[in-house]
Design an enzyme around this catalytic site. Structure first.
Site, PDB file in Angstrom:
ATOM      1  N   SER A  43      34.508  42.238  42.631  1.00 12.95           N
ATOM      2  CA  SER A  43      34.298  41.061  41.786  1.00 12.95           C
ATOM      3  C   SER A  43      35.200  39.933  42.268  1.00 12.95           C
ATOM      4  O   SER A  43      36.284  40.168  42.814  1.00 12.95           O
ATOM      5  CB  SER A  43      34.668  41.433  40.346  1.00 12.95           C
ATOM      6  N   SER A  44      34.768  38.703  42.004  1.00  8.18           N
ATOM      7  CA  SER A  44      35.563  37.548  42.442  1.00  8.18           C
ATOM      8  C   SER A  44      36.867  37.411  41.642  1.00  8.18           C
ATOM      9  O   SER A  44      37.749  36.652  42.027  1.00  8.18           O
ATOM     10  CB  SER A  44      34.746  36.267  42.323  1.00  8.18           C
ATOM     11  N   CYS A  45      37.005  38.167  40.533  1.00  8.41           N
ATOM     12  CA  CYS A  45      38.235  38.061  39.745  1.00  8.41           C
ATOM     13  C   CYS A  45      39.408  38.783  40.404  1.00  8.41           C
ATOM     14  O   CYS A  45      40.514  38.776  39.879  1.00  8.41           O
ATOM     15  CB  CYS A  45      38.025  38.543  38.315  1.00  8.41           C
ATOM     16  N   TYR A  79      41.042  45.012  34.959  1.00 12.83           N
ATOM     17  CA  TYR A  79      39.791  45.188  35.720  1.00 12.83           C
ATOM     18  C   TYR A  79      39.995  44.782  37.176  1.00 12.83           C
ATOM     19  O   TYR A  79      39.586  45.492  38.106  1.00 12.83           O
ATOM     20  CB  TYR A  79      38.700  44.336  35.063  1.00 12.83           C
ATOM     21  N   LYS A  88      39.638  46.951  40.689  1.00 13.78           N
ATOM     22  CA  LYS A  88      38.741  46.559  41.790  1.00 13.78           C
ATOM     23  C   LYS A  88      39.521  46.358  43.092  1.00 13.78           C
ATOM     24  O   LYS A  88      39.038  46.675  44.170  1.00 13.78           O
ATOM     25  CB  LYS A  88      37.963  45.295  41.419  1.00 13.78           C
ATOM     26  N   HIS A 130      28.699  38.355  29.600  1.00  9.24           N
ATOM     27  CA  HIS A 130      29.218  37.200  30.331  1.00  9.24           C
ATOM     28  C   HIS A 130      28.547  35.940  29.787  1.00  9.24           C
ATOM     29  O   HIS A 130      27.562  36.003  29.063  1.00  9.24           O
ATOM     30  CB  HIS A 130      28.929  37.348  31.827  1.00  9.24           C
ATOM     31  N   ARG A 184      32.356  27.623  37.021  1.00  4.49           N
ATOM     32  CA  ARG A 184      31.940  28.942  37.509  1.00  4.49           C
ATOM     33  C   ARG A 184      30.753  28.782  38.461  1.00  4.49           C
ATOM     34  O   ARG A 184      29.976  27.822  38.362  1.00  4.49           O
ATOM     35  CB  ARG A 184      31.503  29.857  36.349  1.00  4.49           C
TER      36      ARG A 184
HETATM   37  O1  GFB Z   1      31.365  34.829  31.872  1.00  4.52           O
HETATM   38  P1  GFB Z   1      32.693  34.980  31.272  1.00  4.52           P
HETATM   39  O2  GFB Z   1      32.805  35.880  30.098  1.00  4.52           O
HETATM   40  O3  GFB Z   1      33.701  35.499  32.362  1.00  4.52           O
HETATM   41  O4  GFB Z   1      33.216  33.527  30.797  1.00  4.52           O
HETATM   42  P2  GFB Z   1      34.822  34.969  33.375  1.00  4.52           P
HETATM   43  C1  GFB Z   1      33.144  32.418  31.625  1.00  4.52           C
HETATM   44  C2  GFB Z   1      33.561  31.172  30.847  1.00  4.52           C
HETATM   45  O5  GFB Z   1      32.541  30.865  29.885  1.00  4.52           O
HETATM   46  C3  GFB Z   1      34.861  31.305  30.071  1.00  4.52           C
HETATM   47  C4  GFB Z   1      33.132  30.640  28.614  1.00  4.52           C
HETATM   48  O6  GFB Z   1      35.577  30.091  30.143  1.00  4.52           O
HETATM   49  C5  GFB Z   1      34.372  31.531  28.644  1.00  4.52           C
HETATM   50  O7  GFB Z   1      35.306  31.141  27.650  1.00  4.52           O
HETATM   51  N1  GFB Z   1      32.158  30.915  27.539  1.00  4.52           N
HETATM   52  C6  GFB Z   1      31.625  29.977  26.726  1.00  4.52           C
HETATM   53  C7  GFB Z   1      31.679  32.112  27.177  1.00  4.52           C
HETATM   54  N2  GFB Z   1      30.822  30.548  25.815  1.00  4.52           N
HETATM   55  C8  GFB Z   1      30.841  31.884  26.074  1.00  4.52           C
HETATM   56  C9  GFB Z   1      30.189  33.004  25.461  1.00  4.52           C
HETATM   57  O8  GFB Z   1      29.458  32.891  24.487  1.00  4.52           O
HETATM   58  N3  GFB Z   1      30.425  34.215  26.033  1.00  4.52           N
HETATM   59  C10 GFB Z   1      31.239  34.388  27.129  1.00  4.52           C
HETATM   60  N4  GFB Z   1      31.403  35.612  27.629  1.00  4.52           N
HETATM   61  N5  GFB Z   1      31.880  33.336  27.692  1.00  4.52           N
HETATM   62  C11 GFB Z   1      34.845  37.505  33.819  1.00  4.52           C
HETATM   63  C12 GFB Z   1      35.924  38.525  33.988  1.00  4.52           C
HETATM   64  O9  GFB Z   1      35.521  36.312  33.711  1.00  4.52           O
HETATM   65  O10 GFB Z   1      33.997  37.376  34.947  1.00  4.52           O
HETATM   66  C13 GFB Z   1      35.457  39.742  34.630  1.00  4.52           C
HETATM   67  O11 GFB Z   1      36.545  38.743  32.737  1.00  4.52           O
HETATM   68  C14 GFB Z   1      34.540  39.508  35.800  1.00  4.52           C
HETATM   69  O12 GFB Z   1      36.566  40.474  35.031  1.00  4.52           O
HETATM   70  C15 GFB Z   1      33.483  38.512  35.479  1.00  4.52           C
HETATM   71  O13 GFB Z   1      35.267  39.086  36.922  1.00  4.52           O
HETATM   72  C16 GFB Z   1      32.616  38.161  36.676  1.00  4.52           C
HETATM   73  O14 GFB Z   1      34.201  34.350  34.566  1.00  4.52           O
HETATM   74  O15 GFB Z   1      35.833  34.120  32.695  1.00  4.52           O
END
Ligand code: GFB
Length: 333
Positions: free
Chosen positions: A108-110, A137, A141, A180, A210
């Site tokens: 993963s890119s994280c 996580y 990875k 996500h 993103r």
């Molecule tokens: O996709 P996401 O959960 O993962 O969140 P990350 C990306 C951004 O979208 C964050 C915002 O800034 C969230 O606060 N966001 C806005 C939301 N509304 C929402 C919502 O309703 N749901 C969610 N989930 N986010 C993950 C990592 O990070 O990415 C993992 O935690 C993994 O480890 C994955 O690497 C690809 O991009 O922030």
């Protein structure tokens, strides 16, 4: 060509594994081996060893993992590090012992530092602190990637580590607690449209950037790399790590506007800043893949449309309690 090989996809029911399975079936692979979690618990070392001894796959795609969005990563910290370490250690070690010819590990890119220069090159790994919300996580990875490299260096085991950017597509997790952002917003805007809500809640400030890759493009990249000769891979990436992304990113608020357009709903966006933003930006440098001749094909708006269509056709899985909703299965890829 891998069409004649015995191929094991670990995690074939998840977002990534199911896309790899679709892609292999479409290209005529006849010997694909799959196991559900009930049939084979990948956290059980003895069971995994027995499976590899018996089935003797030649190529392995390690797409099984406990995955989730920013909130799930932050809350279930112990589960994320434990399950991923167990799954990947068992599979990589058993694959090596049973003389698998090549293993493709999905990361993963994280794994990259929170404040890595952008776009992020593979070489930036371990050059700075990680994003705290997904550190357990990411550490798991990174351990998987390092295990692949170590088995390559000490035993000559042929492994490829693929680091995809944020993914989306059919069979994504649409549970609002574990999903996500892209899947979550599809569901939120759809429900706003159907139920006539005037507002949709967006977590954080909406300002983080993103990059989003349609999962069928990732599956294509996995198979593209699996088919390359070892010499070509070594020349392109001596560390055998490949970023896979689209080379372009956008703000979460821009993503929300795009999804709103596809779902055809008008409502106000409300930003809940009590929720974390996570890393400010996460754009992958994809020059290694480009140099090999691979680029992603699906434009974001088309990928969102296809994913929304899949969601609408499968909505009942997410809006009613059934075997997928709330079960662990859905959170394992
Ligand atoms: O996709 P996401 O959960 O993962 O969140 P990350 C990306 C951004 O979208 C964050 C915002 O800034 C969230 O606060 N966001 C806005 C939301 N509304 C929402 C919502 O309703 N749901 C969610 N989930 N986010 C993950 C990592 O990070 O990415 C993992 O935690 C993994 O480890 C994955 O690497 C690809 O991009 O922030």
């Amino acid at each position: 060509m891998i069409n004649e090989k015995r191929i094991f996809i670990a995690g074939h029911r998840g977002l990534v594994g199911s896309a790899i399975l679709r892609r292999l079936r479409a290209s005529g692979c006849s010997q694909v081996i799959t196991r559900t979690r009930n049939e084979l618990d990948l956290t059980n070392q003895a069971a995994v060893n027995l499976f590899f001894e018996k089935e003797r796959p030649e190529l392995v795609f390690l797409a099984a993992a406990r995955v989730g969005g920013i909130l799930a990563n932050n809350i279930y910290r112990a589960d994320f590090i434990r399950d991923n370490l167990l799954i990947q250690t068992n599979v990589i070690d058993a694959a090596f012992r049973s003389r698998v010819e090549r293993l493709v590990f999905l990361g993963s890119s994280c794994i990259y530092p929170k404040h890595a220069p952008q776009p992020i090159k593979e070489e930036y790994l371990l050059t700075g602190p990680l994003e705290p919300t997904n550190e357990p996580y990411a550490i798991a990875k990174i351990a998987g990637l390092k295990m692949c490299q170590a088995f390559g260096a000490q035993y000559g085991f042929d492994c490829i580590s693929i680091m995809p950017t944020n993914l989306y597509g059919p069979r994504d997790d649409f549970d609002l607690q574990s999903s996500h952002v892209l899947a979550a917003l599809i569901r939120k805007f759809h429900e706003a449209r159907v139920k006539g809500y005037g507002q949709v809640e967006i977590w954080g400030t909406g300002q983080p950037r993103r990059e989003f890759l349609y999962v069928d493009d990732l599956a294509d990249a996995c198979i593209f790399l699996a088919e390359r000769r070892a010499e070509a891979l070594d020349a392109a990436a001596p560390d055998r790590v490949f970023n896979v992304g689209v080379g372009d990113d956008l703000e979460i608020r821009e993503l929300a506007a795009l999804i709103q357009e596809v779902v055809e709903t008008k409502c106000e966006l409300v930003f809940d800043t009590s929720k974390p933003d996570g890393t400010p930006r996460k754009l992958l440098d994809v020059s290694r893949m480009k140099a090999l001749g691979w680029t992603a094909q699906t434009p974001l708006s088309e990928g969102i449309r296809k994913t929304y269509e899949w969601f609408v056709n499968n909505e009942s899985r997410y809006t009613q309690p059934d075997e997928l909703q709330g079960s662990q299965e859905n959170r394992f890829r």
